[in-house]
Design a protein around this motif. Structure first.
Motif, PDB file in Angstrom:
ATOM      1  N   SER A 225      17.066  -4.069  31.275  1.00  0.00           N
ATOM      2  CA  SER A 225      17.376  -3.070  32.293  1.00  0.00           C
ATOM      3  C   SER A 225      16.857  -1.689  31.901  1.00  0.00           C
ATOM      4  O   SER A 225      16.308  -0.957  32.739  1.00  0.00           O
ATOM      5  N   ILE A 226      17.044  -1.306  30.638  1.00  0.00           N
ATOM      6  CA  ILE A 226      16.547  -0.002  30.193  1.00  0.00           C
ATOM      7  C   ILE A 226      15.019   0.047  30.260  1.00  0.00           C
ATOM      8  O   ILE A 226      14.425   1.069  30.632  1.00  0.00           O
ATOM      9  N   SER A 227      14.357  -1.061  29.945  1.00  0.00           N
ATOM     10  CA  SER A 227      12.881  -1.088  29.982  1.00  0.00           C
ATOM     11  C   SER A 227      12.345  -0.920  31.399  1.00  0.00           C
ATOM     12  O   SER A 227      11.195  -0.510  31.583  1.00  0.00           O
ATOM     13  N   ARG A 228      13.168  -1.221  32.395  1.00  0.00           N
ATOM     14  CA  ARG A 228      12.737  -1.095  33.795  1.00  0.00           C
ATOM     15  C   ARG A 228      13.044   0.267  34.400  1.00  0.00           C
ATOM     16  O   ARG A 228      12.706   0.533  35.547  1.00  0.00           O
ATOM     17  N   CYS A 229      13.696   1.145  33.650  1.00  0.00           N
ATOM     18  CA  CYS A 229      14.030   2.475  34.175  1.00  0.00           C
ATOM     19  C   CYS A 229      12.759   3.302  34.397  1.00  0.00           C
ATOM     20  O   CYS A 229      11.749   3.101  33.703  1.00  0.00           O
ATOM     21  N   PRO A 230      12.790   4.255  35.330  1.00  0.00           N
ATOM     22  CA  PRO A 230      11.601   5.074  35.604  1.00  0.00           C
ATOM     23  C   PRO A 230      11.129   5.840  34.373  1.00  0.00           C
ATOM     24  O   PRO A 230      11.925   6.236  33.519  1.00  0.00           O
ATOM     25  N   VAL A 231       9.822   6.053  34.289  1.00  0.00           N
ATOM     26  CA  VAL A 231       9.214   6.803  33.192  1.00  0.00           C
ATOM     27  C   VAL A 231       9.060   8.262  33.608  1.00  0.00           C
ATOM     28  O   VAL A 231       8.510   8.554  34.678  1.00  0.00           O
ATOM     29  N   HIS A 232       9.559   9.177  32.784  1.00  0.00           N
ATOM     30  CA  HIS A 232       9.457  10.609  33.073  1.00  0.00           C
ATOM     31  C   HIS A 232       8.071  11.119  32.686  1.00  0.00           C
ATOM     32  O   HIS A 232       7.496  10.690  31.676  1.00  0.00           O
ATOM     33  N   HIS A 233       7.535  12.044  33.469  1.00  0.00           N
ATOM     34  CA  HIS A 233       6.167  12.511  33.250  1.00  0.00           C
ATOM     35  C   HIS A 233       5.981  13.204  31.905  1.00  0.00           C
ATOM     36  O   HIS A 233       4.863  13.231  31.365  1.00  0.00           O
ATOM     37  N   GLU A 234       7.040  13.777  31.326  1.00  0.00           N
ATOM     38  CA  GLU A 234       6.911  14.463  30.048  1.00  0.00           C
ATOM     39  C   GLU A 234       7.689  13.762  28.937  1.00  0.00           C
ATOM     40  O   GLU A 234       7.169  13.560  27.834  1.00  0.00           O
ATOM     41  N   LEU A 235       8.912  13.359  29.212  1.00  0.00           N
ATOM     42  CA  LEU A 235       9.765  12.773  28.184  1.00  0.00           C
ATOM     43  C   LEU A 235       9.521  11.278  27.980  1.00  0.00           C
ATOM     44  O   LEU A 235      10.012  10.695  27.014  1.00  0.00           O
ATOM     45  N   GLY A 236       8.792  10.664  28.907  1.00  0.00           N
ATOM     46  CA  GLY A 236       8.405   9.262  28.714  1.00  0.00           C
ATOM     47  C   GLY A 236       9.503   8.282  29.106  1.00  0.00           C
ATOM     48  O   GLY A 236      10.281   8.509  30.028  1.00  0.00           O
TER      49      GLY A 236
ATOM     50  N   TRP B 135      27.081  -1.553  18.424  1.00  0.00           N
ATOM     51  CA  TRP B 135      26.964  -0.110  18.618  1.00  0.00           C
ATOM     52  C   TRP B 135      25.582   0.171  19.200  1.00  0.00           C
ATOM     53  O   TRP B 135      24.557  -0.232  18.631  1.00  0.00           O
ATOM     54  N   ILE B 136      25.541   0.878  20.312  1.00  0.00           N
ATOM     55  CA  ILE B 136      24.308   1.041  21.093  1.00  0.00           C
ATOM     56  C   ILE B 136      23.927   2.521  21.157  1.00  0.00           C
ATOM     57  O   ILE B 136      24.765   3.374  21.445  1.00  0.00           O
ATOM     58  N   ASP B 137      22.656   2.801  20.903  1.00  0.00           N
ATOM     59  CA  ASP B 137      22.101   4.152  21.025  1.00  0.00           C
ATOM     60  C   ASP B 137      21.056   4.133  22.132  1.00  0.00           C
ATOM     61  O   ASP B 137      20.032   3.454  22.019  1.00  0.00           O
ATOM     62  N   MET B 138      21.310   4.865  23.206  1.00  0.00           N
ATOM     63  CA  MET B 138      20.337   4.989  24.298  1.00  0.00           C
ATOM     64  C   MET B 138      19.766   6.400  24.312  1.00  0.00           C
ATOM     65  O   MET B 138      20.504   7.374  24.206  1.00  0.00           O
ATOM     66  N   ARG B 139      18.447   6.502  24.421  1.00  0.00           N
ATOM     67  CA  ARG B 139      17.765   7.780  24.597  1.00  0.00           C
ATOM     68  C   ARG B 139      17.207   7.772  26.022  1.00  0.00           C
ATOM     69  O   ARG B 139      16.274   7.017  26.326  1.00  0.00           O
ATOM     70  N   LEU B 140      17.785   8.607  26.860  1.00  0.00           N
ATOM     71  CA  LEU B 140      17.565   8.507  28.296  1.00  0.00           C
ATOM     72  C   LEU B 140      16.718   9.667  28.818  1.00  0.00           C
ATOM     73  O   LEU B 140      16.899  10.812  28.428  1.00  0.00           O
ATOM     74  N   THR B 141      15.804   9.326  29.729  1.00  0.00           N
ATOM     75  CA  THR B 141      14.943  10.328  30.344  1.00  0.00           C
ATOM     76  C   THR B 141      15.196  10.355  31.849  1.00  0.00           C
ATOM     77  O   THR B 141      15.566   9.338  32.442  1.00  0.00           O
ATOM     78  N   PRO B 142      14.995  11.517  32.482  1.00  0.00           N
ATOM     79  CA  PRO B 142      15.253  11.635  33.916  1.00  0.00           C
ATOM     80  C   PRO B 142      14.459  10.598  34.713  1.00  0.00           C
ATOM     81  O   PRO B 142      13.319  10.289  34.362  1.00  0.00           O
ATOM     82  N   PRO B 143      15.074  10.031  35.751  1.00  0.00           N
ATOM     83  CA  PRO B 143      16.392  10.345  36.305  1.00  0.00           C
ATOM     84  C   PRO B 143      17.532   9.496  35.713  1.00  0.00           C
ATOM     85  O   PRO B 143      18.655   9.577  36.202  1.00  0.00           O
ATOM     86  N   THR B 144      17.249   8.692  34.695  1.00  0.00           N
ATOM     87  CA  THR B 144      18.285   7.827  34.121  1.00  0.00           C
ATOM     88  C   THR B 144      19.261   8.658  33.305  1.00  0.00           C
ATOM     89  O   THR B 144      18.864   9.335  32.353  1.00  0.00           O
ATOM     90  N   ASP B 145      20.524   8.604  33.679  1.00  0.00           N
ATOM     91  CA  ASP B 145      21.540   9.388  32.991  1.00  0.00           C
ATOM     92  C   ASP B 145      22.669   8.484  32.502  1.00  0.00           C
ATOM     93  O   ASP B 145      22.593   7.250  32.605  1.00  0.00           O
ATOM     94  N   THR B 146      23.720   9.079  31.972  1.00  0.00           N
ATOM     95  CA  THR B 146      24.818   8.299  31.410  1.00  0.00           C
ATOM     96  C   THR B 146      25.496   7.441  32.466  1.00  0.00           C
ATOM     97  O   THR B 146      25.913   6.305  32.190  1.00  0.00           O
ATOM     98  N   GLU B 147      25.604   7.942  33.689  1.00  0.00           N
ATOM     99  CA  GLU B 147      26.235   7.157  34.745  1.00  0.00           C
ATOM    100  C   GLU B 147      25.429   5.895  35.025  1.00  0.00           C
ATOM    101  O   GLU B 147      25.994   4.792  35.188  1.00  0.00           O
ATOM    102  N   LYS B 148      24.108   6.015  35.075  1.00  0.00           N
ATOM    103  CA  LYS B 148      23.258   4.841  35.265  1.00  0.00           C
ATOM    104  C   LYS B 148      23.393   3.892  34.079  1.00  0.00           C
ATOM    105  O   LYS B 148      23.499   2.662  34.254  1.00  0.00           O
TER     106      LYS B 148
END
Length: 428
Positions: free
Chosen positions: A258-269, A294-307
């Motif tokens: 699911s995380i791999s399918r999240c949108p890619v941000h133009h700058e943050l990747g 224990w999970i570490d997510m590094r999220l880029t827009p528009p994917t946020d904690t709620e998503k």
């Protein structure tokens, strides 16, 4: 390196002294280095005849405030020096030169801790040795971030020198904050925000290693503890139990896809996920009745904690369907929002101008892969004048034989001195 070259860069000499002070976290932590820095700042103020007003916020709350007002050529004004114990024996430190005019101040914030000293160091480069070989200094914290800490301190001291020589007090306030616990839960910067040491209007710069870039954006960082409960049974009759580890495997795979399918941000990747720690089960011949990851997510827009929360909840549902009898739950243990670039930032413009003056060329503007004290401030207060600029490369951080280059330290020191003096006297 020739001695005259080394002496030309005050931050280089100071960084060598700082590297030799163990402030590893976990380990010795910041008690000794905090006291050392406090004494160094007081010494600089005394050298230039500037009085110091000390304030221990913990003691103040208990009804006793130690202070000092030594005689100086500028008795009507003083350097404010505050300490605030965040954890036992671990205190934030702030040195502030108040400005004559209202408005935002410039704050240089630097963490005083390093990661643990660790193993794997070359015998010629001990972690606390601050060994100089050619143009490189080796040691724990050499790039992350005691060389940046040294640059911030010498830039701050350059303002004390200017005041002492000219008697002219700055219009804009300038502050240095030494924070604790950055390498762990970042409770130091959170404490600085609670104390009001920083505001939504201030210009805030950390001196993390940035490879010569001005870094103005950060991926978000969200942490989960995901637990699957099952039913124990003998491995010869697994249908009588519910395998919590098997259910966790289903959840992990769902989250990863699911995380791999999240949108890619133009700058943050891309957003990424790491399953950094897992525990579960008792013996190979027993159906495990519990598993935790224990999970570490590094999220880029528009994917946020709620998503991310919805993804984890979907993963639990899938796991419970695939392995009947299991039940999942989660706790969010860390929630740091992503920070996007703001090209309107006045600090960004001032810092770019200082880079041009010091280095004769434009500094690239990028993003910071990790999460820093300024990112916490930006996310908590909505402050868009928060960024990173410092010597060294993040690629060397936390590694054995960590090092920083002399030229990188000299360049950063020059840039910060220009930035501080121009901000203080109204040129920024």
């Amino acid at each position: 390196m020739r001695e005259e070259e080394e002496n030309r860069c005050a931050a280089w000499s100071l960084a060598r002294q700082l590297v030799q002070i163990d402030s590893s976290d976990p380990g010795a932590c910041e008690g000794s280095i905090g006291q050392w820095i406090k004494a160094w700042i007081c010494g600089q103020a005394e050298r230039w005849g500037i009085s110091v007003k000390e304030e221990d916020l913990q003691l103040k709350e208990g009804g006793s405030v130690p202070g000092s007002q030594p005689e100086g050529i500028l008795e009507q004004r003083c350097l404010e020096l505050k300490t605030d114990e965040i954890l036992p024996g671990r205190s934030n430190l702030m040195a502030r030169i108040p400005g004559l005019l209202p408005g935002p101040g410039l704050i240089l914030i630097c963490h005083m801790d390093t990661v643990t000293l660790g193993e794997g160091w070359d015998e010629n480069h001990p972690p606390l040795g601050a060994v100089v070989e050619g143009d490189r200094m080796y040691g724990r914290g050499a790039c992350d971030m005691k060389s940046g800490l040294a640059c911030a301190l010498t830039a701050f001291a350059s303002l004390l020198e200017r005041i002492g020589k000219t008697g002219k007090w700055p219009g804009r306030s300038i502050a240095f904050i030494g924070s604790v616990d950055e390498e762990d839960f970042m409770r130091g910067v959170e404490g600085a925000v609670r104390r009001g040491w920083v505001s939504a209007q201030d210009w805030v710069l950390d001196t993390e290693p940035t490879d010569g870039q001005i870094q103005v954006a950060h991926k978000g960082r969200t942490w989960f503890e995901l637990t699957i409960e099952g039913v124990t049974a003998h491995a010869s009759t697994p249908w009588k139990g519910a395998d919590a580890v098997a259910a966790m495997a289903e959840a992990v795979c769902w989250i990863r896809r699911s995380i791999s399918r999240c949108p890619v941000h133009h700058e943050l990747g891309r957003s990424t996920v790491t399953f950094g720690q897992i525990e579960g089960g008792y013996r190979p011949y027993v159906v495990p009745d519990s598993c935790k990851v224990w999970i570490d997510m590094r999220l880029t827009p528009p994917t946020d904690t709620e998503k991310a929360r919805r993804i984890v909840e979907e993963a639990i549902h899938i796991a419970e369907e695939q392995v009947p009898g299991t039940r999942g739950s989660y706790v969010i243990t860390g929630d740091r929002p992503y920070i996007e670039r703001d090209d309107r930032s006045v600090l960004l413009k001032a810092l770019k101008r200082a880079c041009r003056k010091a280095a004769g060329e434009e500094a690239a503007v990028g993003f910071f892969n990790g999460y820093t004290d300024t990112a916490v401030i930006a996310g908590t207060l909505g402050n868009r004048n928060c960024m990173s600029y410092g010597p060294g490369s993040l690629e060397m951080a936390h590694k054995p034989n960590e090092y920083v280059d002399h030229e990188d330290v000299r360049r950063c020191e020059d840039v910060l001195k220009i930035l501080v003096l121009e901000a203080a006297f109204g040129e920024a």
